[in-house]
Design an enzyme around this catalytic site. Structure first.
Site: not given
Ligand code: GLN
Length: 218
Positions: A94, A128, A200
């Protein structure tokens, strides 16, 4: 035999329990009777490319990514590239994955320069992308006859949309979830023994076959 794992920015880039990947790598080495040493690499710490067999770079929010992006420029970033060109293994997740590309464009402010290890770029989107992910692994780079090595499962939470260039392969194709950008059905990126993805979970305890594959490569 000892495996040296370089853990990049463990206090800054450590969300959603991504440090579980380090625990998995260390234990799976020890269960096989060889030692694993974890070297924490934080802001300002130099890197000796000959020393590290496997790098890990976890996820982090935009705030931490700004600090880390600056720290990766110059000799430190070049040392990582040199290690990967010589065959070091790498797992990035990520926010870490995003900073190994050419740039990450957050919602607000300047583009964050990346390492340029992967031929890709990332732009923060309005949606998101959250949820469980299943991908089918691209046979082009994991060429084993072991069928159980053909999927990866995990959990994604990112607004960044990542687009691959011609000089890196995706890790695989999305069966369920968004993946790199929710548009092209690709997930992750591969260059030599370096892997980046949005999974993750943490990824490696959920996919022990991939943990062992990374250890073998390293
Ligand atoms: N800031 C990045 C995004 O939201 C990575 C977030 C994360 O590592 N989950 O895409």
């Amino acid at each position: 035999m000892k495996l040296v794992i370089g853990h990049l920015y463990p206090r800054l880039m450590n969300i959603y329990g991504d440090r579980g990947n380090i625990i998995s790598l260390v234990n799976r080495c020890r269960w096989r009777g060889f030692e694993a040493e974890v070297k924490e690499i934080s802001l300002g710490d130099p890197i000796d490319p000959k020393e590290i067999d496997l790098f890990f770079f976890g996820g982090g929010q935009d705030k931490e990514q700004i600090l880390v992006s600056k720290d990766l420029q110059g000799d430190k970033g070049q040392a990582i590239i040199e290690a990967v060109e010589k065959g070091a293994a790498f797992l990035s997740i990520c926010g870490g994955y995003q900073l190994l590309g050419k740039y990450y464009r957050p919602h607000l402010g300047e583009d964050l320069p990346g390492l340029g290890l992967f031929d890709l770029y990332t732009i923060a989107g309005t949606l998101r992308m959250i949820g469980n992910v299943v991908i089918e692994i691209n046979k082009d780079f994991i060429s084993t006859n072991n069928d159980s090595l053909n999927t990866l499962v995990g959990f994604e939470n990112h607004s960044g949309k990542t687009y691959l260039g011609s000089n890196c392969l995706p890790i695989g194709r999305v069966i369920k979830g968004f993946g790199n950008n929710g548009e092209d059905r690709f997930e992750g990126a591969v260059y030599k023994n370096a892997f980046g993805c949005y999974l993750h979970g943490p990824l490696l305890p959920k996919n022990p076959h991939f943990a062992d594959y990374l250890i073998q490569q390293a």
